[in-house]
Design a protein around this motif. Sequence first.
Motif, PDB file in Angstrom:
ATOM      1  N   THR A 103     -84.987 -74.022  29.797  1.00 56.18           N
ATOM      2  CA  THR A 103     -84.481 -73.460  28.542  1.00 56.18           C
ATOM      3  C   THR A 103     -84.737 -71.960  28.540  1.00 56.18           C
ATOM      4  N   ALA A 148     -89.617 -77.973  23.928  1.00 51.45           N
ATOM      5  CA  ALA A 148     -88.570 -77.432  24.782  1.00 51.45           C
ATOM      6  C   ALA A 148     -89.037 -77.474  26.238  1.00 51.45           C
ATOM      7  N   HIS A 197     -83.077 -69.694  17.369  1.00 55.36           N
ATOM      8  CA  HIS A 197     -84.302 -70.487  17.424  1.00 55.36           C
ATOM      9  C   HIS A 197     -85.537 -69.589  17.522  1.00 55.36           C
ATOM     10  N   TYR A 248     -90.261 -75.918  19.203  1.00 55.85           N
ATOM     11  CA  TYR A 248     -89.370 -75.290  18.232  1.00 55.85           C
ATOM     12  C   TYR A 248     -90.014 -75.308  16.846  1.00 55.85           C
ATOM     13  N   VAL A 271     -89.527 -70.360  18.915  1.00 50.43           N
ATOM     14  CA  VAL A 271     -90.462 -71.327  19.487  1.00 50.43           C
ATOM     15  C   VAL A 271     -91.827 -70.695  19.635  1.00 50.43           C
ATOM     16  N   SER A 326     -81.867 -78.927  20.506  1.00 47.46           N
ATOM     17  CA  SER A 326     -83.064 -78.477  19.799  1.00 47.46           C
ATOM     18  C   SER A 326     -83.197 -79.060  18.397  1.00 47.46           C
TER      19      SER A 326
END
Length: 259
Positions: free
Chosen positions: A139, A134, A103, A114, A105, A128
């Motif tokens: 996280t 998030a 991922h 994200y 972000v 996600s």
Amino acid sequence: MTERLIQSIERAADVLELFLTSSEELSLKEMSDRLGLSKSTVHGIIKTLEYRGYLKQNPNNLKYKLGLKLFELGNKVSDQFDLSKLARPIIKELVDDLKETVHLVVFERGEVIYVEKMEGPQAIRIYSQVGKKAPIHCTGVGKSILAFQDEEEMERLLSNTELKPYTEFTMTDKEEIKKHLQTIREQGYATDDEEIELGLKCVAAPIFDHHGKAIAAISCAAPKFRMGDERQTEIIRRIKEAAAMISRNMGYQQKPAHV
């Protein structure tokens, strides 16, 4: 905020943002009820948005959905988003090598969102998705960014965040989280060990801009049974290297350690 805001534009934005957390289609009554505005007010807003292509009405049930104009604008934002462009080949290499989901972000106005998600061949369904926010306190990506904010900003964010327990392993005590963030800052990476989803483990590291601000994070998520000690050590190394490479590409120059 000292600037004068235009109420009609704010309300139009409120209408569009209903679709962030709602079903694909909404009726005039549903929008009116959720916004606490009269039907006549909302009707004028949605008809204007429909005329400009930001909303589209389904002729079968008369409900509204997002229009193609937003898709065009979204693609334009993506094209201009240098961070995503810089990170994408690095993310692809990670996915190819680690065979797990990676991922990216961004941190914007106190929120972690994200912007990239690339799944490995063994991908599983996880929390996600691109465009989704998030939680900042539980996280890996959220904590890795939060840990590198200054004390005042960290305090503000924690005080303004609902420290919601997603699983039995979610930390919800502010002082405990702050101690945990100090450890993250010292080691340069964060982990999420079933804190947002049972059975899921994540390793994340912050990305810095040319001012030295933590503006984003990159992470690798996998089922906990595939993240043993040796495997986790390798993922930590690769994620930290990837974050450092993206940071350098963003103009970040790390200060040499004192000896």
